[in-house]
Design a protein around this motif. Structure first.
Motif, PDB file in Angstrom:
ATOM      1  N   ALA A  76       0.839  -1.206   0.000  1.00  0.00           N
ATOM      2  CA  ALA A  76       0.000   0.000   0.000  1.00  0.00           C
ATOM      3  C   ALA A  76       0.868   1.248   0.000  1.00  0.00           C
ATOM      4  N   LEU A  77       1.912   1.244   0.809  1.00  0.00           N
ATOM      5  CA  LEU A  77       2.833   2.381   0.853  1.00  0.00           C
ATOM      6  C   LEU A  77       3.519   2.577  -0.500  1.00  0.00           C
ATOM      7  N   ALA A  78       4.025   1.496  -1.085  1.00  0.00           N
ATOM      8  CA  ALA A  78       4.704   1.587  -2.381  1.00  0.00           C
ATOM      9  C   ALA A  78       3.753   2.085  -3.469  1.00  0.00           C
ATOM     10  N   LEU A  79       2.521   1.627  -3.442  1.00  0.00           N
ATOM     11  CA  LEU A  79       1.545   2.034  -4.448  1.00  0.00           C
ATOM     12  C   LEU A  79       1.208   3.517  -4.319  1.00  0.00           C
ATOM     13  N   ILE A  80       1.010   3.980  -3.087  1.00  0.00           N
ATOM     14  CA  ILE A  80       0.685   5.389  -2.882  1.00  0.00           C
ATOM     15  C   ILE A  80       1.870   6.277  -3.266  1.00  0.00           C
ATOM     16  N   VAL A  81       3.082   5.865  -2.918  1.00  0.00           N
ATOM     17  CA  VAL A  81       4.266   6.632  -3.325  1.00  0.00           C
ATOM     18  C   VAL A  81       4.361   6.658  -4.854  1.00  0.00           C
ATOM     19  N   ALA A  82       4.073   5.539  -5.498  1.00  0.00           N
ATOM     20  CA  ALA A  82       4.111   5.501  -6.962  1.00  0.00           C
ATOM     21  C   ALA A  82       3.090   6.468  -7.558  1.00  0.00           C
ATOM     22  N   PHE A  83       1.882   6.483  -7.020  1.00  0.00           N
ATOM     23  CA  PHE A  83       0.865   7.410  -7.527  1.00  0.00           C
ATOM     24  C   PHE A  83       1.295   8.866  -7.332  1.00  0.00           C
ATOM     25  N   VAL A  84       1.869   9.181  -6.178  1.00  0.00           N
ATOM     26  CA  VAL A  84       2.310  10.554  -5.915  1.00  0.00           C
ATOM     27  C   VAL A  84       3.423  10.955  -6.893  1.00  0.00           C
ATOM     28  N   VAL A  85       4.389  10.078  -7.092  1.00  0.00           N
ATOM     29  CA  VAL A  85       5.493  10.383  -8.006  1.00  0.00           C
ATOM     30  C   VAL A  85       4.978  10.565  -9.428  1.00  0.00           C
ATOM     31  N   MET A  86       4.093   9.678  -9.877  1.00  0.00           N
ATOM     32  CA  MET A  86       3.576   9.782 -11.247  1.00  0.00           C
ATOM     33  C   MET A  86       2.697  11.022 -11.424  1.00  0.00           C
ATOM     34  N   TYR A  87       1.899  11.341 -10.415  1.00  0.00           N
ATOM     35  CA  TYR A  87       1.069  12.548 -10.480  1.00  0.00           C
ATOM     36  C   TYR A  87       1.953  13.786 -10.553  1.00  0.00           C
ATOM     37  N   ASP A  88       2.979  13.820  -9.721  1.00  0.00           N
ATOM     38  CA  ASP A  88       3.906  14.943  -9.714  1.00  0.00           C
ATOM     39  C   ASP A  88       4.649  15.054 -11.041  1.00  0.00           C
ATOM     40  N   ALA A  89       5.064  13.923 -11.599  1.00  0.00           N
ATOM     41  CA  ALA A  89       5.764  13.938 -12.889  1.00  0.00           C
ATOM     42  C   ALA A  89       4.864  14.505 -13.984  1.00  0.00           C
ATOM     43  N   CYS A  90       3.594  14.137 -13.950  1.00  0.00           N
ATOM     44  CA  CYS A  90       2.656  14.682 -14.944  1.00  0.00           C
ATOM     45  C   CYS A  90       2.495  16.187 -14.762  1.00  0.00           C
ATOM     46  N   GLY A  91       2.411  16.641 -13.521  1.00  0.00           N
ATOM     47  CA  GLY A  91       2.267  18.066 -13.256  1.00  0.00           C
ATOM     48  C   GLY A  91       3.479  18.854 -13.710  1.00  0.00           C
ATOM     49  N   VAL A  92       4.658  18.320 -13.477  1.00  0.00           N
ATOM     50  CA  VAL A  92       5.887  18.996 -13.908  1.00  0.00           C
ATOM     51  C   VAL A  92       5.930  19.075 -15.428  1.00  0.00           C
ATOM     52  N   ARG A  93       5.579  17.991 -16.101  1.00  0.00           N
ATOM     53  CA  ARG A  93       5.586  18.003 -17.573  1.00  0.00           C
ATOM     54  C   ARG A  93       4.537  18.975 -18.124  1.00  0.00           C
ATOM     55  N   ARG A  94       3.373  19.028 -17.487  1.00  0.00           N
ATOM     56  CA  ARG A  94       2.324  19.949 -17.927  1.00  0.00           C
ATOM     57  C   ARG A  94       2.795  21.396 -17.748  1.00  0.00           C
ATOM     58  N   ALA A  95       3.392  21.704 -16.612  1.00  0.00           N
ATOM     59  CA  ALA A  95       3.888  23.063 -16.354  1.00  0.00           C
ATOM     60  C   ALA A  95       5.008  23.419 -17.330  1.00  0.00           C
TER      61      ALA A  95
END
Length: 109
Positions: A76-95
């Motif tokens: 659960a911890l690994a999955l949530i960290v993965a979602f946070v990292v991927m969400y952040d990566a998408c936000g950085v690319r969008r910006a």
């Protein structure tokens, strides 16, 4: 010395590392083929697709889920960290994309 050997043999460390290295190598080779120039910064640099950060955390979560089970707290911890990292990566690319469009408009004028 035994601690170092155990550290190196830990699949939760070496599999994500080799995954990261493989993604970075792919980006280097792709850049080499498309631009006909060797750009060593592609090995160590961040950015570009595919995202090595996202690949590492997704691979690690998959490895944990496969070996430890998907019902464990560590998965659960690994999955949530993965979602946070991927969400952040998408936000950085969008910006970065928005900033690039704005810079292109400024340069045109």
């Amino acid at each position: 010395m035994n601690d170092f050997i155990a550290f190196v043999q830990n699949k939760y460390i070496y599999v994500p590392f080799f995954l990261w290295f493989g993604i970075q190598l792919f980006k280097l080779l792709y850049d080499l083929v498309t631009t006909k120039k060797f750009n060593f910064k592609r090995i160590m640099g961040a950015g570009g697709m595919p995202s090595s950060h996202s690949a590492v955390v997704a691979g690690l979560a998959t490895l944990i889920g496969k070996n430890e089970g998907v019902e464990t707290p560590i998965f659960a911890l690994a999955l949530i960290v993965a979602f946070v990292v991927m969400y952040d990566a998408c936000g950085v690319r969008r910006a970065a994309g928005k900033q690039a469009k704005l810079l292109n408009k400024i340069i045109e004028k």
